[in-house]
Write a protein that holds these residues in place. Structure first.
Motif, PDB file in Angstrom:
ATOM      1  N   THR A 201       0.809  -1.213   0.000  1.00  0.00           N
ATOM      2  CA  THR A 201       0.000   0.000   0.000  1.00  0.00           C
ATOM      3  C   THR A 201       0.845   1.268   0.000  1.00  0.00           C
ATOM      4  O   THR A 201       0.349   2.333  -0.368  1.00  0.00           O
ATOM      5  N   SER A 202       2.104   1.183   0.413  1.00  0.00           N
ATOM      6  CA  SER A 202       2.923   2.391   0.494  1.00  0.00           C
ATOM      7  C   SER A 202       4.378   2.020   0.737  1.00  0.00           C
ATOM      8  O   SER A 202       4.694   0.889   1.157  1.00  0.00           O
ATOM      9  N   SER A 203       5.258   2.979   0.502  1.00  0.00           N
ATOM     10  CA  SER A 203       6.666   2.776   0.848  1.00  0.00           C
ATOM     11  C   SER A 203       6.838   2.715   2.364  1.00  0.00           C
ATOM     12  O   SER A 203       7.763   2.062   2.859  1.00  0.00           O
ATOM     13  N   GLN A 204       5.960   3.379   3.113  1.00  0.00           N
ATOM     14  CA  GLN A 204       6.042   3.311   4.571  1.00  0.00           C
ATOM     15  C   GLN A 204       5.798   1.892   5.056  1.00  0.00           C
ATOM     16  O   GLN A 204       6.455   1.412   5.986  1.00  0.00           O
ATOM     17  N   GLN A 205       4.866   1.203   4.426  1.00  0.00           N
ATOM     18  CA  GLN A 205       4.635  -0.192   4.771  1.00  0.00           C
ATOM     19  C   GLN A 205       5.862  -1.045   4.449  1.00  0.00           C
ATOM     20  O   GLN A 205       6.226  -1.947   5.206  1.00  0.00           O
ATOM     21  N   THR A 339       2.628   6.878  -5.217  1.00  0.00           N
ATOM     22  CA  THR A 339       1.958   7.963  -4.504  1.00  0.00           C
ATOM     23  C   THR A 339       2.408   9.326  -4.995  1.00  0.00           C
ATOM     24  O   THR A 339       1.607  10.252  -5.110  1.00  0.00           O
ATOM     25  N   LYS A 340       3.691   9.454  -5.308  1.00  0.00           N
ATOM     26  CA  LYS A 340       4.223  10.744  -5.729  1.00  0.00           C
ATOM     27  C   LYS A 340       4.213  10.898  -7.247  1.00  0.00           C
ATOM     28  O   LYS A 340       4.049  12.008  -7.749  1.00  0.00           O
ATOM     29  N   SER A 341       4.391   9.820  -7.979  1.00  0.00           N
ATOM     30  CA  SER A 341       4.422   9.938  -9.436  1.00  0.00           C
ATOM     31  C   SER A 341       3.023  10.042 -10.034  1.00  0.00           C
ATOM     32  O   SER A 341       2.869  10.585 -11.130  1.00  0.00           O
ATOM     33  N   LEU A 342       2.001   9.550  -9.312  1.00  0.00           N
ATOM     34  CA  LEU A 342       0.627   9.632  -9.816  1.00  0.00           C
ATOM     35  C   LEU A 342      -0.243  10.454  -8.862  1.00  0.00           C
ATOM     36  O   LEU A 342      -0.381  11.650  -9.046  1.00  0.00           O
ATOM     37  N   PHE A 343      -0.813   9.816  -7.828  1.00  0.00           N
ATOM     38  CA  PHE A 343      -1.625  10.594  -6.889  1.00  0.00           C
ATOM     39  C   PHE A 343      -1.657   9.873  -5.545  1.00  0.00           C
ATOM     40  O   PHE A 343      -1.636   8.643  -5.488  1.00  0.00           O
ATOM     41  N   GLY A 349       2.388   0.979  -3.445  1.00  0.00           N
ATOM     42  CA  GLY A 349       3.839   0.991  -3.468  1.00  0.00           C
ATOM     43  C   GLY A 349       4.302  -0.427  -3.760  1.00  0.00           C
ATOM     44  O   GLY A 349       3.497  -1.332  -3.989  1.00  0.00           O
ATOM     45  N   TYR A 350       5.604  -0.637  -3.736  1.00  0.00           N
ATOM     46  CA  TYR A 350       6.107  -1.972  -4.063  1.00  0.00           C
ATOM     47  C   TYR A 350       7.544  -2.125  -3.589  1.00  0.00           C
ATOM     48  O   TYR A 350       8.245  -1.143  -3.308  1.00  0.00           O
ATOM     49  N   MET A 351       7.951  -3.383  -3.512  1.00  0.00           N
ATOM     50  CA  MET A 351       9.347  -3.720  -3.280  1.00  0.00           C
ATOM     51  C   MET A 351       9.804  -4.700  -4.349  1.00  0.00           C
ATOM     52  O   MET A 351       9.026  -5.560  -4.781  1.00  0.00           O
ATOM     53  N   LEU A 367       0.013 -10.243   7.629  1.00  0.00           N
ATOM     54  CA  LEU A 367      -0.332  -9.892   9.003  1.00  0.00           C
ATOM     55  C   LEU A 367      -0.595  -8.398   9.171  1.00  0.00           C
ATOM     56  O   LEU A 367      -1.083  -7.981  10.220  1.00  0.00           O
ATOM     57  N   LEU A 368      -0.240  -7.604   8.169  1.00  0.00           N
ATOM     58  CA  LEU A 368      -0.469  -6.161   8.246  1.00  0.00           C
ATOM     59  C   LEU A 368      -1.822  -5.783   7.663  1.00  0.00           C
ATOM     60  O   LEU A 368      -2.676  -5.233   8.344  1.00  0.00           O
ATOM     61  N   ASP A 369      -2.018  -6.063   6.373  1.00  0.00           N
ATOM     62  CA  ASP A 369      -3.304  -5.707   5.759  1.00  0.00           C
ATOM     63  C   ASP A 369      -3.786  -6.739   4.753  1.00  0.00           C
ATOM     64  O   ASP A 369      -4.759  -6.509   4.046  1.00  0.00           O
TER      65      ASP A 369
END
Length: 498
Positions: A201-205, A339-343, A349-351, A367-369
């Motif tokens: 869902t995000s780079s923070q995740q 998130t930053k390149s689009l909206f 996000g991805y790894m 276990l997170l989402d």
């Protein structure tokens, strides 16, 4: 029958605007239930007849009947044919619970786990919900090709039907993983395959997963100084020991990293980098330093966590190849985001992971989402494959470059007494250093009250070696909006300095 005070309590509960969204029978039911919970109505106490209570409350008998029926179903009252309704003996165990929601006194504290305390005391990561100047990392969304996105989403729903409403695989939809792998291989020089991509869902995740899966509490991790605050907070919350390594115009001081490795009793097990555009300085990690970090990871069997948060926006030539693409040892975890390149609302996000980490990271992610929503994933895959993503990035790259130059000029014209811009070669924000002694936190708060969002630079440093200033985002605002905001900031700083 109810006493006068009890009847008035029910009337007050019914007429309270806070309960206006509830149906009338539910308000009556909950008002009586609260009297029972509070012990105001004792066990065995008879309730008024439905007709009498309806008349007293000015409601229909059916309303009171519905309320009593629900109270009976929940076990709060008993209904005896020919005798009426009474507070149930089963309610005795519940009496007193109505007071459990009372406000805590100043002497009471909520006991959290050590991890919970660390998460809370860290303050979380603040998202700028509205694109106010000069919120860093916020893209321009008014230019997004929304009609194209809507058309592709309709195609997805038509082609997949109700299948698009089910769970996504926890690793992500295969079509999006393939699109991401193709994109980072072509544009970032990565070594990716769909099997190595984990959609999040995000780079923070992604940072949270790295902190929890790769390291144990007490382990050491090298971080840039200054560093992205979201990464440091994720590492702190996981109980890691963050070891700051200074940054210069060529990025992370790898010589300092090597010295710290030799001097430490326990070597760090990972290093966190933002090599394309160092956050917040904007420096690009030099090639020789990239290779030196790769050698360090190989020799120490450590991990490189590479956050490539806005590498699409490079304004002078082609961006340098990512560290992951240069690493032959598979010690690098590459993190990217749309998130930053689009909206920001996309939440994808991805790894790109070493093969050995794909399964552990995917299981931990469940276990997170659980998974990311399928419909946005499938739509994004088509948006990339059809060339719309590349076209949008090229458009925004041109727009952002102009806005960067406009902001630098405006700061020179209107804020030269306070700030010196450090014009970055890429990215969506500009570091600006104080040219005079200003209280950074007070300046940030004064600007916030005036409708301007700034990120203080001093707070991003782990060590005491730092220069104060602001990180100023420019991507989300047109030149005339930037001008108005700069003039407003000048007024704020004039007032602050007296």
């Amino acid at each position: 029958m109810f006493r006068h005070a009890q009847l008035e309590s029910v009337k007050a509960w019914i007429s309270d605007p806070a309960h206006a969204a509830l149906p009338l029978h539910a308000r009556v039911q909950r008002a009586i239930r609260q009297l029972i919970l509070d012990g105001v109505l004792d066990v065995g106490r008879p309730l008024p007849a439905t007709r009498a209570l309806a008349k007293s409350l000015g409601v229909s008998r059916d309303t009171v009947e519905s309320a009593y029926s629900q109270l009976h179903a929940e076990g709060f009252i008993e209904r005896r044919v020919g005798s009426g309704s009474f507070v149930s003996e089963r309610a005795q165990r519940l009496q007193g619970l109505g007071n459990t929601a009372r406000p805590r006194t100043q002497h009471e504290t909520t006991r959290l786990s050590q991890r919970g305390s660390a998460l809370f005391q860290g303050g979380g990561v603040r998202d700028f919900l509205l694109p106010r100047a000069f919120a860093p990392g916020v893209p321009e969304t008014r230019s997004f090709p929304l009609q194209t996105w809507e058309r592709l989403e309709r195609q997805v729903l038509k082609d997949y039907g109700t299948q698009a409403l089910l769970h996504s695989p926890p690793q992500g939809m295969e079509s999006l993983r393939r699109a991401i792998a193709n994109y980072v291989n072509l544009e970032r020089g990565a070594r990716a395959t769909p099997e190595r991509v984990l959609v999040l869902t995000s780079s923070q995740q992604a940072l949270t997963l790295c902190a929890q899966v790769l390291l144990d509490a007490g382990d050491r991790i090298f971080i840039e100084d200054p560093a992205y605050h979201g990464a440091r907070k994720a590492f702190d919350a996981a109980g890691l020991e963050c070891v700051p390594i200074p940054v210069d115009s060529d990025g992370l001081r790898v010589d300092q990293l090597l010295e710290s490795t030799q001097a430490a009793n326990g070597a760090a097990k990972a290093v966190f980098l933002t090599p394309s555009h160092q956050f917040p300085s904007g420096a690009t990690l030099a090639l020789d330093r990239r290779l030196a970090v790769i050698d360090w990871a190989s020799q120490q069997q450590g991990w490189i966590i590479e956050d490539d948060y806005d590498s699409e926006f490079h304004y002078a030539g082609k961006p340098t190849a990512c560290v992951q693409g240069l690493d032959p040892h598979d010690r690098t975890i590459y993190i990217g985001t749309f998130t930053k390149s689009l909206f920001p609302g996309l939440r994808i996000g991805y790894m790109v992971l070493p093969p050995a980490l794909v399964a552990p990271m995917t299981v931990a992610r469940t276990l997170l989402d659980g998974h990311s929503a399928p419909i946005p994933q499938l739509t994004l895959a088509r948006f990339i494959d059809d060339g719309h993503f590349g076209a949008h990035v090229r458009t925004m790259r041109s727009i952002y470059a102009k806005r960067r130059d406009v902001l630098a000029q405006l700061i020179t014209e209107h804020l030269a007494d306070y700030l010196e811009p450090r014009v970055p070669a890429g990215g969506m924000q500009m570091p600006c250093l104080f040219t005079r002694d200003l209280p950074e936190h007070e300046a940030v708060e004064s600007a916030r009250r005036a409708g301007i969002d700034l990120l203080g630079l001093a707070a991003l440093h782990a060590s005491s070696r730092h220069q104060a200033g602001f990180l100023m985002g420019f991507a989300a605002h047109a030149p005339h909006e930037l001008e108005a905001a700069v003039k407003k900031l000048a007024t704020v700083l004039d007032t602050l300095c007296g």
